[in-house]
Design an enzyme around this catalytic site. Structure first.
Site, PDB file in Angstrom:
ATOM      1  CD  GLN A  60       4.798   6.519  10.423  1.00 56.49           C
ATOM      2  OE1 GLN A  60       5.654   5.691  10.389  1.00 56.49           O
ATOM      3  NE2 GLN A  60       4.765   7.246   9.195  1.00 56.49           N
TER       4      GLN A  60
ATOM      5  CB  ALA B 108     -17.607   0.537   2.982  1.00 55.22           C
TER       6      ALA B 108
ATOM      7  CD  GLU C 257      -2.645   1.153   2.397  1.00 61.18           C
ATOM      8  OE1 GLU C 257      -3.609  -0.027   2.357  1.00 61.18           O
ATOM      9  OE2 GLU C 257      -2.955   1.991   3.140  1.00 61.18           O
TER      10      GLU C 257
ATOM     11  CE1 TYR D 268     -11.276  -0.453  10.286  1.00 65.24           C
ATOM     12  CE2 TYR D 268     -13.114  -1.781   9.155  1.00 65.24           C
ATOM     13  CZ  TYR D 268     -12.107  -0.797   9.103  1.00 65.24           C
ATOM     14  OH  TYR D 268     -12.098   0.278   8.290  1.00 65.24           O
TER      15      TYR D 268
ATOM     16  CE1 TYR E 173     -10.550   9.301  -4.402  1.00 63.63           C
ATOM     17  CE2 TYR E 173     -11.602   9.976  -2.127  1.00 63.63           C
ATOM     18  CZ  TYR E 173     -11.566  10.059  -3.571  1.00 63.63           C
ATOM     19  OH  TYR E 173     -12.433  10.798  -4.330  1.00 63.63           O
TER      20      TYR E 173
ATOM     21  N   GLY F 189     -14.621   5.703   4.819  1.00 67.26           N
ATOM     22  CA  GLY F 189     -13.618   6.927   5.219  1.00 67.26           C
ATOM     23  C   GLY F 189     -13.907   7.448   6.735  1.00 67.26           C
TER      24      GLY F 189
ATOM     25  CG  HIS G 128     -14.698   0.781  12.494  1.00 65.93           C
ATOM     26  ND1 HIS G 128     -15.769   1.701  12.709  1.00 65.93           N
ATOM     27  CD2 HIS G 128     -14.054   1.180  11.633  1.00 65.93           C
ATOM     28  CE1 HIS G 128     -15.418   2.759  12.148  1.00 65.93           C
ATOM     29  NE2 HIS G 128     -14.271   2.563  11.603  1.00 65.93           N
TER      30      HIS G 128
HETATM   31  C1  FAD Z   1      -7.128  -1.647   4.360  1.00 62.58           C
HETATM   32  C2  FAD Z   1      -7.768  -0.216   4.704  1.00 62.58           C
HETATM   33  C3  FAD Z   1      -7.502   0.554   3.812  1.00 62.58           C
HETATM   34  C4  FAD Z   1      -8.018   1.877   4.009  1.00 62.58           C
HETATM   35  N1  FAD Z   1      -7.908   2.961   3.042  1.00 62.58           N
HETATM   36  C5  FAD Z   1      -8.252   4.147   3.483  1.00 62.58           C
HETATM   37  C6  FAD Z   1      -8.187   5.270   2.558  1.00 62.58           C
HETATM   38  O1  FAD Z   1      -7.599   5.082   1.489  1.00 62.58           O
HETATM   39  N2  FAD Z   1      -8.475   6.535   2.771  1.00 62.58           N
HETATM   40  C7  FAD Z   1      -9.179   6.792   4.077  1.00 62.58           C
HETATM   41  O2  FAD Z   1      -9.821   7.894   4.383  1.00 62.58           O
HETATM   42  N3  FAD Z   1      -9.482   5.852   4.795  1.00 62.58           N
HETATM   43  C8  FAD Z   1      -9.027   4.640   4.591  1.00 62.58           C
HETATM   44  N4  FAD Z   1      -9.110   3.614   5.545  1.00 62.58           N
HETATM   45  C9  FAD Z   1      -9.968   3.900   6.779  1.00 62.58           C
HETATM   46  C10 FAD Z   1     -11.438   3.616   6.675  1.00 62.58           C
HETATM   47  O3  FAD Z   1     -11.836   4.571   5.896  1.00 62.58           O
HETATM   48  C11 FAD Z   1     -11.978   3.667   8.462  1.00 62.58           C
HETATM   49  O4  FAD Z   1     -11.538   2.822   8.995  1.00 62.58           O
HETATM   50  C12 FAD Z   1     -13.390   4.274   8.206  1.00 62.58           C
HETATM   51  O5  FAD Z   1     -13.704   4.621   9.777  1.00 62.58           O
HETATM   52  C13 FAD Z   1     -14.346   3.043   8.068  1.00 62.58           C
HETATM   53  O6  FAD Z   1     -14.389   2.582   6.656  1.00 62.58           O
HETATM   54  P1  FAD Z   1     -15.259   1.324   6.331  1.00 62.58           P
HETATM   55  O7  FAD Z   1     -15.089   1.352   4.767  1.00 62.58           O
HETATM   56  O8  FAD Z   1     -14.546   0.031   6.838  1.00 62.58           O
HETATM   57  O9  FAD Z   1     -16.650   1.594   6.501  1.00 62.58           O
HETATM   58  P2  FAD Z   1     -17.858   0.921   6.913  1.00 62.58           P
HETATM   59  O10 FAD Z   1     -17.764  -0.547   6.415  1.00 62.58           O
HETATM   60  O11 FAD Z   1     -18.954   1.618   6.240  1.00 62.58           O
HETATM   61  O12 FAD Z   1     -17.978   0.793   8.553  1.00 62.58           O
HETATM   62  C14 FAD Z   1     -18.017   1.982   9.117  1.00 62.58           C
HETATM   63  C15 FAD Z   1     -18.518   1.584  10.537  1.00 62.58           C
HETATM   64  O13 FAD Z   1     -19.983   1.636  10.627  1.00 62.58           O
HETATM   65  C16 FAD Z   1     -20.681   0.607  10.782  1.00 62.58           C
HETATM   66  N5  FAD Z   1     -21.658   0.169   9.796  1.00 62.58           N
HETATM   67  C17 FAD Z   1     -21.389  -0.342   8.813  1.00 62.58           C
HETATM   68  N6  FAD Z   1     -22.674  -0.620   8.181  1.00 62.58           N
HETATM   69  C18 FAD Z   1     -23.763  -0.178   9.184  1.00 62.58           C
HETATM   70  C19 FAD Z   1     -25.075  -0.061   8.869  1.00 62.58           C
HETATM   71  N7  FAD Z   1     -25.817  -0.624   7.975  1.00 62.58           N
HETATM   72  N8  FAD Z   1     -25.622   0.316   9.928  1.00 62.58           N
HETATM   73  C20 FAD Z   1     -25.015   0.676  11.038  1.00 62.58           C
HETATM   74  N9  FAD Z   1     -23.557   0.637  11.290  1.00 62.58           N
HETATM   75  C21 FAD Z   1     -23.067   0.432  10.132  1.00 62.58           C
HETATM   76  C22 FAD Z   1     -19.434  -0.504  10.949  1.00 62.58           C
HETATM   77  O14 FAD Z   1     -19.491  -1.526  11.947  1.00 62.58           O
HETATM   78  C23 FAD Z   1     -18.279   0.400  11.402  1.00 62.58           C
HETATM   79  O15 FAD Z   1     -18.362   0.745  12.654  1.00 62.58           O
HETATM   80  C24 FAD Z   1      -8.769   2.232   5.351  1.00 62.58           C
HETATM   81  C25 FAD Z   1      -8.802   1.183   6.187  1.00 62.58           C
HETATM   82  C26 FAD Z   1      -8.548  -0.130   5.904  1.00 62.58           C
HETATM   83  C27 FAD Z   1      -8.534  -1.254   6.971  1.00 62.58           C
END
Ligand code: FAD
Length: 296
Positions: free
Chosen positions: A215, A127, A17, A148, A49, A108, A152
């Site tokens: 960091q 997401a 990454e 996670y 991103y 995000g 999370h």
């Molecule tokens: C491998 C990896 C790469 C990453 N790359 C980036 C990046 O490039 N840029 C960046 O800004 N961030 C990045 N992140 C961080 C990420 O954006 C954060 O961890 C963010 O807080 C959650 O993103 P997610 O896509 O997992 O969210 P989601 O899957 O949407 O989950 C977010 C939270 O909402 C909850 N949730 C999900 N669906 C529902 C629902 N239907 N109802 C209620 N609650 C729900 C989940 O349990 C979780 O607590 C990365 C993380 C990882 C592990």
């Protein structure tokens, strides 16, 4: 190639990454990093991103460069929290034009100094909503998502987080990449939990080699990864001695990876922090093991 197909072709998929240069730095400052990482022949390179959209164009340009100039498959991260649905559609079209067909769909993080309307009807909320939309409109794309092993941070319970992940997988995720962890047992327990939910999907273990104490403490405070005693000792003892910390950090990450490979994980995703020399050393350490696994 679509990343999902790599899991059928190889016993272990290895990826790196990278993140785009900061807003004020020119894009060419990352070229040397990509070149050196490409020399290590990873299965793909992912490009982060910026949640605030600052590096949005850089992400597309860098992913395109990885894919088209270096001939390494690129995985473009894409977040939906601060982008409208129309902006997301335009970004996906742009990626398609650039021959980038692998996307890591993310919600995000909430920006530190800015209020965000959440949920916002003009945006995808989770997401899983982003995934569903892209997959329905672009069935030819391969979609990854984040997971996670320790849960999370925002989620009220680990169990609920798993159920939300189940929805995310059913929304069209082809593979998962995990948040960094420093104790492999969390990852193994997590895989068992996925198995109990009948979620049969390749999961890549996210490994962060630690070479900078400040960091890592900042990152850990943001993502909530636990720090085991063995790892804490390294930080405390060598935190202010960069060379010693780097040697210990590389060795710790190597140990973690060897244990994961010996346990048959489907993939290793190295958070390189744009430090190819560290990825190089780790890859040198594990090369004979990867070779033996692929020879089976
Ligand atoms: C491998 C990896 C790469 C990453 N790359 C980036 C990046 O490039 N840029 C960046 O800004 N961030 C990045 N992140 C961080 C990420 O954006 C954060 O961890 C963010 O807080 C959650 O993103 P997610 O896509 O997992 O969210 P989601 O899957 O949407 O989950 C977010 C939270 O909402 C909850 N949730 C999900 N669906 C529902 C629902 N239907 N109802 C209620 N609650 C729900 C989940 O349990 C979780 O607590 C990365 C993380 C990882 C592990």
């Amino acid at each position: 190639m679509l990343i999902k197909n790599k899991f059928n072709q190889k016993n272990t998929v290895v990826s790196f990454e990278i993140f785009p240069p900061k807003k004020d730095s020119p894009i060419h400052t990352i070229y040397k990093t990509i070149e050196e990482l490409a020399d290590l022949s990873p299965d793909f390179i992912s490009v982060t991103y910026g949640a605030g959209g600052a590096s949005h164009n850089h992400t597309i340009k860098i992913a395109s460069l990885v894919q088209n100039k270096y001939n390494i498959d690129a995985l473009a991260h894409l977040t939906c929290l601060t982008a409208t649905k129309d902006e997301i559609k335009a970004t996906v079209d742009e990626l398609k034009d650039q021959n980038v067909h692998n996307i890591l769909a993310l919600r995000g993080d909430f920006p530190e100094n800015k209020d965000v309307d959440f949920p916002n009807p003009l945006h995808f909320t989770y997401a899983s909503d982003l995934l569903k939309h892209i997959k329905e409109n672009n069935p030819d794309f391969c979609m990854g998502a984040a997971c996670y092993p320790e849960g999370h941070l925002e989620c009220k319970s680990y169990q609920q987080d798993l159920l939300n992940l189940q929805t995310k997988v059913k929304s069209g995720s082809d593979f998962l990449i995990s948040q960094m962890f420093f104790d492999n047992q969390y990852f193994y327990n997590f895989l068992t939990n996925l198995h109990c939910l009948s979620l049969d999907i390749p999961v890549m273990a996210g490994i962060m080699p630690v070479v900078n104490k400040k960091q890592i403490e900042k990152i850990v405070s943001l993502c909530g990864a636990s720090i085991p005693v063995k790892f804490r000792k390294i930080l405390d003892r060598y935190g202010d001695q960069p060379e010693a910390l780097q040697a210990a950090g590389i060795s710790y990450a190597t140990d973690q990876i060897i244990d994961l490979l010996s346990s048959g994980v489907r993939g290793i995703h190295l958070y390189t922090m744009n430090r190819p020399e560290i990825a190089k050393e780790i890859m040198r350490n594990i090369a004979p093991i990867l070779k033996s696994i692929e020879a089976r």
